[in-house]
Design a protein around this motif. Sequence first.
Motif, PDB file in Angstrom:
ATOM      1  N   LYS A 182       1.029  -1.180   0.139  1.00 26.76           N
ATOM      2  CA  LYS A 182       0.086  -0.076  -0.093  1.00 26.76           C
ATOM      3  C   LYS A 182       0.942   1.394  -0.019  1.00 26.76           C
ATOM      4  O   LYS A 182       1.383   1.800   1.204  1.00 26.76           O
ATOM      5  CB  LYS A 182      -1.064  -0.114   1.242  1.00 26.76           C
ATOM      6  N   PHE A 186      -5.001   8.081   1.979  1.00 21.66           N
ATOM      7  CA  PHE A 186      -5.466   9.185   2.116  1.00 21.66           C
ATOM      8  C   PHE A 186      -6.205   9.159   3.498  1.00 21.66           C
ATOM      9  O   PHE A 186      -6.303   7.987   4.119  1.00 21.66           O
ATOM     10  CB  PHE A 186      -6.379   9.768   0.860  1.00 21.66           C
ATOM     11  N   ALA A 188      -8.855   9.283   4.944  1.00 18.07           N
ATOM     12  CA  ALA A 188     -10.049   8.347   5.294  1.00 18.07           C
ATOM     13  C   ALA A 188      -9.999   6.820   5.032  1.00 18.07           C
ATOM     14  O   ALA A 188     -10.661   6.033   4.997  1.00 18.07           O
ATOM     15  CB  ALA A 188     -11.174   9.117   4.847  1.00 18.07           C
ATOM     16  N   LEU A 190      -8.813   3.359   4.707  1.00 16.72           N
ATOM     17  CA  LEU A 190      -8.894   1.930   5.928  1.00 16.72           C
ATOM     18  C   LEU A 190      -7.465   1.681   6.104  1.00 16.72           C
ATOM     19  O   LEU A 190      -6.404   1.478   5.161  1.00 16.72           O
ATOM     20  CB  LEU A 190      -9.508   0.892   5.298  1.00 16.72           C
ATOM     21  N   PRO A 213     -17.623  -0.782  -4.548  1.00 19.11           N
ATOM     22  CA  PRO A 213     -18.263   0.302  -5.111  1.00 19.11           C
ATOM     23  C   PRO A 213     -17.794   1.804  -4.670  1.00 19.11           C
ATOM     24  O   PRO A 213     -17.754   2.569  -5.384  1.00 19.11           O
ATOM     25  CB  PRO A 213     -19.828   0.457  -5.010  1.00 19.11           C
ATOM     26  N   MET A 214     -17.182   2.021  -3.581  1.00 20.92           N
ATOM     27  CA  MET A 214     -16.592   3.049  -3.105  1.00 20.92           C
ATOM     28  C   MET A 214     -15.111   2.737  -2.619  1.00 20.92           C
ATOM     29  O   MET A 214     -14.838   2.893  -1.448  1.00 20.92           O
ATOM     30  CB  MET A 214     -17.453   3.826  -1.922  1.00 20.92           C
ATOM     31  N   CYS A 215     -14.464   2.218  -3.440  1.00 20.38           N
ATOM     32  CA  CYS A 215     -13.043   1.822  -3.218  1.00 20.38           C
ATOM     33  C   CYS A 215     -11.862   2.561  -2.665  1.00 20.38           C
ATOM     34  O   CYS A 215     -11.117   1.910  -1.920  1.00 20.38           O
ATOM     35  CB  CYS A 215     -12.559   0.734  -4.230  1.00 20.38           C
ATOM     36  N   ALA A 217      -8.551   3.913  -1.911  1.00 18.51           N
ATOM     37  CA  ALA A 217      -7.203   3.800  -2.270  1.00 18.51           C
ATOM     38  C   ALA A 217      -7.240   2.365  -2.357  1.00 18.51           C
ATOM     39  O   ALA A 217      -6.150   1.753  -2.899  1.00 18.51           O
ATOM     40  CB  ALA A 217      -6.240   4.064  -1.326  1.00 18.51           C
ATOM     41  N   TRP A 270     -16.629   6.215 -11.055  1.00 16.43           N
ATOM     42  CA  TRP A 270     -18.105   6.227 -11.273  1.00 16.43           C
ATOM     43  C   TRP A 270     -18.629   6.792  -9.960  1.00 16.43           C
ATOM     44  O   TRP A 270     -18.301   6.866  -8.752  1.00 16.43           O
ATOM     45  CB  TRP A 270     -18.668   4.727 -11.427  1.00 16.43           C
ATOM     46  N   ASN A 289     -16.351   0.407   2.519  1.00 20.53           N
ATOM     47  CA  ASN A 289     -16.326   1.194   3.753  1.00 20.53           C
ATOM     48  C   ASN A 289     -17.124   2.468   3.011  1.00 20.53           C
ATOM     49  O   ASN A 289     -16.424   3.261   2.551  1.00 20.53           O
ATOM     50  CB  ASN A 289     -14.893   1.279   3.875  1.00 20.53           C
ATOM     51  N   GLN A 295     -17.183  12.764   7.295  1.00 23.06           N
ATOM     52  CA  GLN A 295     -16.430  13.347   6.108  1.00 23.06           C
ATOM     53  C   GLN A 295     -17.277  14.092   5.122  1.00 23.06           C
ATOM     54  O   GLN A 295     -16.810  14.648   3.998  1.00 23.06           O
ATOM     55  CB  GLN A 295     -16.008  11.747   5.308  1.00 23.06           C
TER      56      GLN A 295
HETATM   57  C1  SAM Z   1     -14.247   5.952   3.744  1.00 23.89           C
HETATM   58  S1  SAM Z   1     -13.632   6.182   2.083  1.00 23.89           S
HETATM   59  C2  SAM Z   1     -13.130   4.506   1.663  1.00 23.89           C
HETATM   60  C3  SAM Z   1     -11.859   4.204   1.834  1.00 23.89           C
HETATM   61  C4  SAM Z   1     -11.454   2.982   1.362  1.00 23.89           C
HETATM   62  N1  SAM Z   1     -11.995   1.681   1.872  1.00 23.89           N
HETATM   63  C5  SAM Z   1      -9.912   2.768   1.320  1.00 23.89           C
HETATM   64  O1  SAM Z   1      -9.306   1.977   2.389  1.00 23.89           O
HETATM   65  O2  SAM Z   1      -9.222   3.636   0.968  1.00 23.89           O
HETATM   66  C6  SAM Z   1     -15.168   6.205   1.077  1.00 23.89           C
HETATM   67  C7  SAM Z   1     -15.083   6.597  -0.364  1.00 23.89           C
HETATM   68  O3  SAM Z   1     -16.112   6.462  -0.939  1.00 23.89           O
HETATM   69  C8  SAM Z   1     -16.094   7.495  -1.910  1.00 23.89           C
HETATM   70  N2  SAM Z   1     -17.375   7.922  -2.535  1.00 23.89           N
HETATM   71  C9  SAM Z   1     -18.179   8.880  -1.904  1.00 23.89           C
HETATM   72  N3  SAM Z   1     -19.365   9.111  -2.403  1.00 23.89           N
HETATM   73  C10 SAM Z   1     -19.245   8.018  -3.765  1.00 23.89           C
HETATM   74  C11 SAM Z   1     -20.186   7.899  -4.494  1.00 23.89           C
HETATM   75  N4  SAM Z   1     -21.265   8.350  -4.847  1.00 23.89           N
HETATM   76  N5  SAM Z   1     -19.820   6.832  -5.653  1.00 23.89           N
HETATM   77  C12 SAM Z   1     -18.417   6.315  -5.549  1.00 23.89           C
HETATM   78  N6  SAM Z   1     -17.523   6.602  -4.447  1.00 23.89           N
HETATM   79  C13 SAM Z   1     -18.023   7.436  -3.540  1.00 23.89           C
HETATM   80  C14 SAM Z   1     -15.238   8.551  -1.386  1.00 23.89           C
HETATM   81  O4  SAM Z   1     -14.651   9.195  -2.669  1.00 23.89           O
HETATM   82  C15 SAM Z   1     -14.211   7.709  -0.590  1.00 23.89           C
HETATM   83  O5  SAM Z   1     -12.954   7.211  -1.477  1.00 23.89           O
END
Ligand code: SAM
Length: 366
Positions: A182, A186, A188, A190, A213-215, A217, A270, A289, A295
Amino acid sequence: MPREKTAPACYALVHPGLEKVAAEEIRTDLAGEVKRAEGGVVVFRLPEIDRSVLELRTTEDVFLHAWGTDQLSYRATDLDGIQRWTAKDANWPELLRIHHAIRPKPKGKPSYRLVVQMTGEHGYRRVDASKALARGLAGKIPASWRPAEENAAVEIWLTIHAATAVCGLRLSDRTMRHRTWKLEHFPASLRPTMAAALVRLADLKPENVVLDPMCGAGTILGEAWFYARHQAQLRPGWRITLLGGDIDLHHVRFAKANLRQLGNVPIENWDATRRLPLDNASVDRIISNLPFGKQMSNPLEIGPLYQAAVKQMDRVLKPGGRAVLLVSEPAELKQALRPLHWKQEGFVPVRILGQRAVILVYRKPS
Ligand SMILES: C[S@@+](CC[C@H](N)C(=O)[O-])C[C@H]1O[C@@H](n2cnc3c(N)ncnc32)[C@H](O)[C@@H]1O
């Protein structure tokens, strides 16, 4: 606390809340016998202590167990106990021998470091506990070894949490918690150990398609890759497919950079609250996550975001599929999931960066 007669126990420090998941990993992957799993500490015995203990993924650090107690009085008399237990209850030559077998001594004069962590209100200071530890160690560490503040060959840790104290020799180094894969991070994003716990809770199967779906890093997808690689080393036929995306282009770049080393993982830019470019019922596991309310520029938007995101998750998840979701607002998630009839199969409270959060595990009805 009698002196150890057989191979010493080990212990792991884990993210509070992940004790049971780490205990399951120790039992399943190392055939360990878990003695205790609470308060951020998992104490266990292994059939044989070797480098495989360094491959644990849900633990922050692992140690050879010197001594432990759950009966601290919180008073200054504990300092006498710390000194006495350190001096009398541990077989230091044997612990050092096993330590050197796993982490060979560097050339030249070895160095050592004492690390004391203390949480909770006690009638003494951390520095007093450190001095008591040093007094207990008198004569146990060869006189020629020099103390060092960094990169010491041997680290002796004492971790005090409320009435519990545990002391031992550290076997792991920083790569256990931070990983070497890794590179991009950033605020937030995990911790990999937490991502590894989400992956274990997802109970992956050999040919699963796994989506975050909200990956961000890509931490969860990376840990899913390592989980599958480990399974493939044990039995053939493991070939999972990883898919991910994020709304933030910077995060997409981070995920691509992190995952590039692990093979071909498609990462899309996306909006997961709108129609995902994935077929209906095409995914076996969703592990994610979701953004925490704090946030968001407007925390009130968290409910609508969850509602729209879980609609898409439900569309792409196969019947019988699992979703493991780490959220800070479980009530909002449950509200969003109400129309879907997913069955809740797990609820694991954790703390992330000092905030309460929950890992929720769901199964979509077949
Ligand atoms: C808590 S962070 C996830 C961190 C990730 N698990 C990691 O380890 O880096 C939440 C993520 O959701 C993304 N996010 C927020 N709204 C979103 C949306 N509508 N569609 C896709 N991603 C979204 C943010 O940009 C952020 O990267």
